[in-house]
Design a protein around this motif. Structure first.
Motif, PDB file in Angstrom:
ATOM      1  N   GLY A  25       0.828  -1.197   0.000  1.00  0.00           N
ATOM      2  CA  GLY A  25       0.000   0.000   0.000  1.00  0.00           C
ATOM      3  C   GLY A  25       0.857   1.240   0.000  1.00  0.00           C
ATOM      4  N   THR A  26       0.277   2.321   0.497  1.00  0.00           N
ATOM      5  CA  THR A  26       1.013   3.564   0.659  1.00  0.00           C
ATOM      6  C   THR A  26       1.095   3.848   2.149  1.00  0.00           C
ATOM      7  N   CYS A  27       2.081   4.607   2.529  1.00  0.00           N
ATOM      8  CA  CYS A  27       2.267   4.904   3.953  1.00  0.00           C
ATOM      9  C   CYS A  27       1.125   5.766   4.471  1.00  0.00           C
ATOM     10  N   PRO A  28       0.627   5.417   5.660  1.00  0.00           N
ATOM     11  CA  PRO A  28      -0.380   6.280   6.265  1.00  0.00           C
ATOM     12  C   PRO A  28       0.221   7.641   6.589  1.00  0.00           C
ATOM     13  N   ARG A  29      -0.582   8.669   6.517  1.00  0.00           N
ATOM     14  CA  ARG A  29      -0.114  10.021   6.813  1.00  0.00           C
ATOM     15  C   ARG A  29      -0.477  10.371   8.254  1.00  0.00           C
ATOM     16  N   CYS A  74       4.581   1.896   8.804  1.00  0.00           N
ATOM     17  CA  CYS A  74       4.834   1.681   7.386  1.00  0.00           C
ATOM     18  C   CYS A  74       6.260   1.183   7.230  1.00  0.00           C
ATOM     19  N   LEU A  75       6.414   0.056   6.553  1.00  0.00           N
ATOM     20  CA  LEU A  75       7.719  -0.525   6.288  1.00  0.00           C
ATOM     21  C   LEU A  75       8.035  -0.333   4.814  1.00  0.00           C
ATOM     22  N   ILE A  76       9.091   0.389   4.525  1.00  0.00           N
ATOM     23  CA  ILE A  76       9.472   0.640   3.141  1.00  0.00           C
ATOM     24  C   ILE A  76      10.759  -0.118   2.849  1.00  0.00           C
ATOM     25  N   GLY A  77      10.654  -1.102   1.965  1.00  0.00           N
ATOM     26  CA  GLY A  77      11.813  -1.882   1.553  1.00  0.00           C
ATOM     27  C   GLY A  77      12.561  -1.174   0.444  1.00  0.00           C
ATOM     28  N   HIS A  78      13.886  -1.151   0.557  1.00  0.00           N
ATOM     29  CA  HIS A  78      14.747  -0.488  -0.422  1.00  0.00           C
ATOM     30  C   HIS A  78      15.815  -1.456  -0.918  1.00  0.00           C
ATOM     31  N   THR A  79      16.418  -1.114  -2.027  1.00  0.00           N
ATOM     32  CA  THR A  79      17.576  -1.839  -2.554  1.00  0.00           C
ATOM     33  C   THR A  79      18.591  -0.828  -3.063  1.00  0.00           C
ATOM     34  N   ASP A  80      19.767  -1.328  -3.358  1.00  0.00           N
ATOM     35  CA  ASP A  80      20.736  -0.474  -4.028  1.00  0.00           C
ATOM     36  C   ASP A  80      20.405  -0.468  -5.519  1.00  0.00           C
ATOM     37  N   LYS A  81      21.200   0.196  -6.316  1.00  0.00           N
ATOM     38  CA  LYS A  81      20.925   0.287  -7.754  1.00  0.00           C
ATOM     39  C   LYS A  81      21.573  -0.831  -8.557  1.00  0.00           C
ATOM     40  N   LEU A  82      22.188  -1.779  -7.888  1.00  0.00           N
ATOM     41  CA  LEU A  82      22.805  -2.904  -8.585  1.00  0.00           C
ATOM     42  C   LEU A  82      21.724  -3.890  -9.014  1.00  0.00           C
ATOM     43  N   ILE A 115       3.096  -2.385   4.044  1.00  0.00           N
ATOM     44  CA  ILE A 115       4.364  -2.674   3.381  1.00  0.00           C
ATOM     45  C   ILE A 115       4.417  -1.941   2.046  1.00  0.00           C
ATOM     46  N   VAL A 116       5.547  -1.285   1.806  1.00  0.00           N
ATOM     47  CA  VAL A 116       5.764  -0.580   0.548  1.00  0.00           C
ATOM     48  C   VAL A 116       7.131  -0.997   0.006  1.00  0.00           C
ATOM     49  N   ALA A 117       7.190  -1.334  -1.255  1.00  0.00           N
ATOM     50  CA  ALA A 117       8.467  -1.631  -1.908  1.00  0.00           C
ATOM     51  C   ALA A 117       8.854  -0.417  -2.734  1.00  0.00           C
ATOM     52  N   ASP A 118      10.012   0.120  -2.458  1.00  0.00           N
ATOM     53  CA  ASP A 118      10.479   1.307  -3.146  1.00  0.00           C
ATOM     54  C   ASP A 118      11.916   1.078  -3.604  1.00  0.00           C
ATOM     55  N   PRO A 119      12.100   0.136  -4.533  1.00  0.00           N
ATOM     56  CA  PRO A 119      13.464  -0.220  -4.934  1.00  0.00           C
ATOM     57  C   PRO A 119      14.162   0.930  -5.648  1.00  0.00           C
ATOM     58  N   GLU A 120      15.401   1.061  -5.337  1.00  0.00           N
ATOM     59  CA  GLU A 120      16.278   2.003  -6.027  1.00  0.00           C
ATOM     60  C   GLU A 120      15.872   3.463  -5.873  1.00  0.00           C
ATOM     61  N   ARG A 137      20.624  -0.746   1.131  1.00  0.00           N
ATOM     62  CA  ARG A 137      20.014  -2.075   1.307  1.00  0.00           C
ATOM     63  C   ARG A 137      19.335  -2.109   2.671  1.00  0.00           C
ATOM     64  N   LYS A 138      18.091  -1.623   2.712  1.00  0.00           N
ATOM     65  CA  LYS A 138      17.461  -1.430   4.016  1.00  0.00           C
ATOM     66  C   LYS A 138      15.946  -1.515   3.946  1.00  0.00           C
ATOM     67  N   VAL A 139      15.376  -1.556   5.139  1.00  0.00           N
ATOM     68  CA  VAL A 139      13.948  -1.321   5.333  1.00  0.00           C
ATOM     69  C   VAL A 139      13.857  -0.157   6.305  1.00  0.00           C
TER      70      VAL A 139
END
Length: 145
Positions: A25-29, A74-82, A115-120, A137-139
């Motif tokens: 989803g999207t993060c609650p405000r 809200c948990l936002i998963g991130h990655t590096d650009k690799l 949960i939100v996935a926001d890679p790169e 490389r984080k949440v």
């Protein structure tokens, strides 16, 4: 017929994932300045396994949420650009789901986690530092009311 097979595969993958009230989803405000600061949980390259050293930070985030009566996380998963962007999106989501599973185990209600996935998205935000990819490389755990 190919689309149908993809839909079935996606459904099976979703069914195998941990059960959350709001898986994506999207993060609650809300919240404002009285909210606790975000918490960042770091991961190894190509991994969605929560490192043992990060578990106490997740437990503390749950304690903080309970103590401060935070009604939404809200948990936002991130990655590096690799790597491939599609792979990174799946990895970002898997990282967020892994942190959510830890939070639920520590007693935070699943229905209050988004949960939100926001890679790169924030790739290389450390502006050329040697560990830029490691930091990406984080949440990120955000609190809301």
């Amino acid at each position: 017929m190919k689309k149908f097979g993809v839909l079935i595969a996606a459904g099976l993958l979703f069914a195998a994932a941990p059960s959350f009230a709001q898986t994506v989803g999207t993060c609650p405000r809300g919240g404002g300045s009285s909210q606790p600061q975000p918490v960042r949980i770091l991961f190894a390259l190509n991994s969605s396994v929560v490192p043992p050293a990060e578990r106490p930070m997740i437990a503390q985030a749950v304690k903080t949420a309970k103590d401060r009566q935070v009604s939404a996380i809200c948990l936002i998963g991130h990655t590096d650009k690799l790597g491939d962007k599609a792979y990174n999106e799946k990895l970002a989501r898997a990282r967020a789901q892994a942190v959510a599973a830890e939070m639920i185990r520590d007693g935070y209600p699943a229905k209050n986690i988004t949960i939100v996935a926001d890679p790169e998205a924030f790739g290389n935000m450390s502006f050329g530092s040697d560990n830029a990819s490691e930091i990406d490389r984080k949440v990120t755990i955000f609190y809301a009311r």
